[in-house]
Design a protein around this motif. Structure first.
Motif, PDB file in Angstrom:
ATOM      1  N   SER A 224       3.215 -16.349  -8.187  1.00 30.01           N
ATOM      2  CA  SER A 224       2.949 -17.756  -8.517  1.00 30.01           C
ATOM      3  C   SER A 224       3.082 -18.675  -7.301  1.00 30.01           C
ATOM      4  O   SER A 224       2.621 -19.808  -7.334  1.00 30.01           O
ATOM      5  N   VAL A 225       3.723 -18.201  -6.221  1.00 26.86           N
ATOM      6  CA  VAL A 225       3.848 -19.050  -5.019  1.00 26.86           C
ATOM      7  C   VAL A 225       3.065 -18.483  -3.829  1.00 26.86           C
ATOM      8  O   VAL A 225       3.178 -18.980  -2.709  1.00 26.86           O
ATOM      9  N   LYS A 226       2.295 -17.449  -4.073  1.00 24.01           N
ATOM     10  CA  LYS A 226       1.558 -16.815  -2.969  1.00 24.01           C
ATOM     11  C   LYS A 226       0.164 -17.447  -2.816  1.00 24.01           C
ATOM     12  O   LYS A 226      -0.511 -17.688  -3.804  1.00 24.01           O
ATOM     13  N   TYR A 227      -0.227 -17.698  -1.573  1.00 21.24           N
ATOM     14  CA  TYR A 227      -1.610 -18.135  -1.341  1.00 21.24           C
ATOM     15  C   TYR A 227      -2.533 -16.938  -1.543  1.00 21.24           C
ATOM     16  O   TYR A 227      -2.139 -15.799  -1.263  1.00 21.24           O
ATOM     17  N   PRO A 228      -3.756 -17.202  -1.988  1.00 21.11           N
ATOM     18  CA  PRO A 228      -4.699 -16.077  -2.076  1.00 21.11           C
ATOM     19  C   PRO A 228      -5.106 -15.614  -0.673  1.00 21.11           C
ATOM     20  O   PRO A 228      -4.878 -16.342   0.303  1.00 21.11           O
ATOM     21  N   TYR A 229      -5.696 -14.470  -0.580  1.00 18.20           N
ATOM     22  CA  TYR A 229      -6.270 -13.954   0.681  1.00 18.20           C
ATOM     23  C   TYR A 229      -5.247 -13.859   1.810  1.00 18.20           C
ATOM     24  O   TYR A 229      -5.556 -14.134   2.969  1.00 18.20           O
ATOM     25  N   ASN A 230      -3.999 -13.534   1.481  1.00 19.70           N
ATOM     26  CA  ASN A 230      -2.971 -13.535   2.529  1.00 19.70           C
ATOM     27  C   ASN A 230      -3.068 -12.348   3.481  1.00 19.70           C
ATOM     28  O   ASN A 230      -2.463 -12.359   4.541  1.00 19.70           O
ATOM     29  N   ILE A 231      -3.814 -11.316   3.081  1.00 18.89           N
ATOM     30  CA  ILE A 231      -3.964 -10.174   4.000  1.00 18.89           C
ATOM     31  C   ILE A 231      -5.442 -10.026   4.351  1.00 18.89           C
ATOM     32  O   ILE A 231      -6.293  -9.950   3.453  1.00 18.89           O
ATOM     33  N   SER A 232      -5.732  -9.974   5.620  1.00 21.55           N
ATOM     34  CA  SER A 232      -7.136  -9.989   6.054  1.00 21.55           C
ATOM     35  C   SER A 232      -7.902  -8.764   5.559  1.00 21.55           C
ATOM     36  O   SER A 232      -7.312  -7.709   5.284  1.00 21.55           O
ATOM     37  N   LEU A 233      -9.211  -8.947   5.462  1.00 24.92           N
ATOM     38  CA  LEU A 233     -10.105  -7.872   5.029  1.00 24.92           C
ATOM     39  C   LEU A 233      -9.922  -6.635   5.922  1.00 24.92           C
ATOM     40  O   LEU A 233      -9.840  -5.497   5.440  1.00 24.92           O
ATOM     41  N   LEU A 234      -9.826  -6.877   7.239  1.00 23.68           N
ATOM     42  CA  LEU A 234      -9.720  -5.747   8.161  1.00 23.68           C
ATOM     43  C   LEU A 234      -8.396  -5.009   7.976  1.00 23.68           C
ATOM     44  O   LEU A 234      -8.361  -3.781   7.951  1.00 23.68           O
ATOM     45  N   SER A 235      -7.320  -5.746   7.820  1.00 25.01           N
ATOM     46  CA  SER A 235      -6.015  -5.094   7.617  1.00 25.01           C
ATOM     47  C   SER A 235      -6.004  -4.285   6.323  1.00 25.01           C
ATOM     48  O   SER A 235      -5.496  -3.162   6.285  1.00 25.01           O
ATOM     49  N   GLN A 236      -6.558  -4.852   5.259  1.00 27.92           N
ATOM     50  CA  GLN A 236      -6.594  -4.120   3.981  1.00 27.92           C
ATOM     51  C   GLN A 236      -7.409  -2.833   4.137  1.00 27.92           C
ATOM     52  O   GLN A 236      -6.986  -1.757   3.716  1.00 27.92           O
ATOM     53  N   ASN A 237      -8.591  -2.960   4.752  1.00 28.52           N
ATOM     54  CA  ASN A 237      -9.469  -1.782   4.902  1.00 28.52           C
ATOM     55  C   ASN A 237      -8.828  -0.701   5.772  1.00 28.52           C
ATOM     56  O   ASN A 237      -8.881   0.485   5.443  1.00 28.52           O
ATOM     57  N   ILE A 238      -8.241  -1.139   6.876  1.00 30.85           N
ATOM     58  CA  ILE A 238      -7.658  -0.155   7.798  1.00 30.85           C
ATOM     59  C   ILE A 238      -6.502   0.579   7.123  1.00 30.85           C
ATOM     60  O   ILE A 238      -6.423   1.803   7.159  1.00 30.85           O
ATOM     61  N   ALA A 239      -5.620  -0.192   6.467  1.00 29.44           N
ATOM     62  CA  ALA A 239      -4.453   0.450   5.831  1.00 29.44           C
ATOM     63  C   ALA A 239      -4.909   1.415   4.739  1.00 29.44           C
ATOM     64  O   ALA A 239      -4.410   2.542   4.642  1.00 29.44           O
ATOM     65  N   LEU A 240      -5.893   0.973   3.947  1.00 32.20           N
ATOM     66  CA  LEU A 240      -6.364   1.839   2.854  1.00 32.20           C
ATOM     67  C   LEU A 240      -6.985   3.125   3.378  1.00 32.20           C
ATOM     68  O   LEU A 240      -6.792   4.209   2.822  1.00 32.20           O
ATOM     69  N   THR A 241      -7.728   3.005   4.461  1.00 29.07           N
ATOM     70  CA  THR A 241      -8.388   4.188   5.031  1.00 29.07           C
ATOM     71  C   THR A 241      -7.365   5.101   5.708  1.00 29.07           C
ATOM     72  O   THR A 241      -7.432   6.327   5.589  1.00 29.07           O
ATOM     73  N   LEU A 242      -6.429   4.469   6.422  1.00 28.37           N
ATOM     74  CA  LEU A 242      -5.475   5.271   7.203  1.00 28.37           C
ATOM     75  C   LEU A 242      -4.483   6.045   6.350  1.00 28.37           C
ATOM     76  O   LEU A 242      -4.162   7.201   6.651  1.00 28.37           O
ATOM     77  N   ILE A 243      -3.979   5.385   5.304  1.00 32.70           N
ATOM     78  CA  ILE A 243      -2.868   6.005   4.585  1.00 32.70           C
ATOM     79  C   ILE A 243      -3.378   7.108   3.652  1.00 32.70           C
ATOM     80  O   ILE A 243      -3.489   6.928   2.450  1.00 32.70           O
ATOM     81  N   ASN A 244      -3.696   8.223   4.257  1.00 31.79           N
ATOM     82  CA  ASN A 244      -4.133   9.395   3.498  1.00 31.79           C
ATOM     83  C   ASN A 244      -3.149  10.530   3.787  1.00 31.79           C
ATOM     84  O   ASN A 244      -2.138  10.331   4.459  1.00 31.79           O
ATOM     85  N   GLU A 245      -3.462  11.699   3.292  1.00 30.80           N
ATOM     86  CA  GLU A 245      -2.521  12.824   3.431  1.00 30.80           C
ATOM     87  C   GLU A 245      -2.212  13.165   4.883  1.00 30.80           C
ATOM     88  O   GLU A 245      -1.080  13.422   5.270  1.00 30.80           O
ATOM     89  N   ASP A 246      -3.286  13.117   5.677  1.00 27.08           N
ATOM     90  CA  ASP A 246      -3.161  13.449   7.086  1.00 27.08           C
ATOM     91  C   ASP A 246      -2.194  12.476   7.781  1.00 27.08           C
ATOM     92  O   ASP A 246      -1.312  12.865   8.557  1.00 27.08           O
TER      93      ASP A 246
END
Ligand SMILES: Cc1ncc(COP(=O)(O)O)c(C=O)c1O
Length: 348
Positions: A224-246
């Protein structure tokens, strides 16, 4: 002229290089990302991914621009001017800095001379001061001391305020570090928030991603106190791609290497005269220097001139302490050799 720092051991980062260049083929989504569009407002896919890894539901997690932002959200959501905040002294500086920003009263409960938490003293302080927020960094930054789960439970039971257990460094505790985590207790304790970050053992400080984990009601209050879009598109994409089993298997190798290096460096430091290292469960070592013999400001200056940055504390009772982050095996060797030589020169 400011000396060029070639060995950066002052910010508790992971020393193992993580760059996009070396992992090009994993990131086609970065090239096709629509930068004219806002990112997912709440980093939902990333939250789901990390929540399932930690074994909690989507409703139990919020992502921040680093866990620093989650700290800010906690202050915003749960404090009003004049509230009391209790933590250990010394602990992570941001707890106190934010208390100042939010016009709260900050009480730092001193740790014992052997650098461990005195649970009874801490609980007494909670009973006296009736804090709105209690911050426990476990393992503690900057001392590296580990607080046992039973003691954390006692603290949680002793207060009606919120207890924030900051597990920024928990992956460095030992091989089976999960046993020490309070993530499995967020359902049981209504006043518990656990903080996690990708900046330390995950080696992704540049992405600025951290998480708060708690029961649904507390997470809703944070949203309720968080601004939207607080994490950049690039950071979200990189973290999602990177955090795999390897990645998780490399993370494991990296943290075990740091744990091993910690043991080695601790033993070497222990053999030195005029320096006392304290046992650490994190990726840094807390050192006390005998300032009756060593002039610490001259010594630190000499270290800096050799291109080595470590953390020095200028506050009164911490003036004789240093905190050194563990680097790669080669970096730790270079650090120790330089440290030892300068110490010998300083006491000659
Ligand atoms: C105990 C502790 N919590 C949180 C943070 C902030 O981490 P982040 O990079 O996720 O904002 C740090 C950074 O040094 C830290 O030491």
């Amino acid at each position: 002229m400011t000396p060029k720092i070639t060995l950066k051991l002052d910010a508790n980062e992971l020393p193992f290089e993580e760059s996009l260049e070396s992992r090009r083929e994993e990131f086609p989504s970065l090239l096709t990302a629509s930068l004219n569009r806002y990112p997912d407002a709440n980093a939902s896919a990333l939250c789901t991914h990390y929540a399932s890894f930690q074994g909690v539901a989507d409703s139990n997690i919020i992502a921040g621009n680093g866990s620093d932002e989650v700290l800010d959200l906690i202050y915003k959501a749960f404090t009003t001017q004049g509230d009391t905040i209790v933590s250990l002294e010394p602990s992570f500086v941001m707890y106190g800095m934010m208390a100042k920003l939010f016009k709260c009263r900050y009480v730092g409960v001193p740790i014992s001379h052997d650098q461990n938490i005195q649970v009874d003293v801490f609980i007494e302080a909670i009973t006296t001061h009736k804090p709105r927020l209690v911050f426990i960094c476990n393992p503690n930054n900057p001392t590296g001391a580990l607080i046992q789960k039973e003691d954390l439970y006692k603290i949680l039971e002793a207060t009606s305020g919120l207890v924030i257990v900051d597990e920024a460094y928990s992956e460095f505790i030992c091989d089976g570090y999960q046993e020490y985590s309070l993530i499995d207790s967020i359902g049981k304790f209504k006043n518990l928030i656990v903080l996690k970050t990708l900046s330390k053992a995950y080696g992704l400080a540049g992405l600025r991603i951290g998480f708060g984990l708690a029961n649904e009601e507390l997470i809703k209050a944070l949203y309720s106190v968080k601004y939207p879009y607080n994490i950049s598109l690039l950071s979200q994409n990189i973290a999602l791609t990177l955090i795999n089993e390897d990645f998780m298997s490399r993370l494991n190798d990296n943290r075990l290497c740091i744990i091993n290096e910690r043991e080695k460096l601790y033993n070497k430091l222990e053999s030195l005269k005029y320096v006392t290292p304290y046992p650490s469960s994190a990726n840094f070592i807390w050192l006390e220097v005998n300032t009756q013999v060593i002039d610490l400001s001259t010594f630190s200056e000499a270290l800096k001139n050799s291109g080595i940055a470590i953390r020095q504390f200028d506050k009164g009772e911490l003036k004789s302490f240093l905190r050194v982050t563990l680097g790669t095996p080669q970096e730790n060797e270079l650090f120790f050799d330089t440290f030892k030589t300068l110490l010998e020169e300083g006491t000659a």
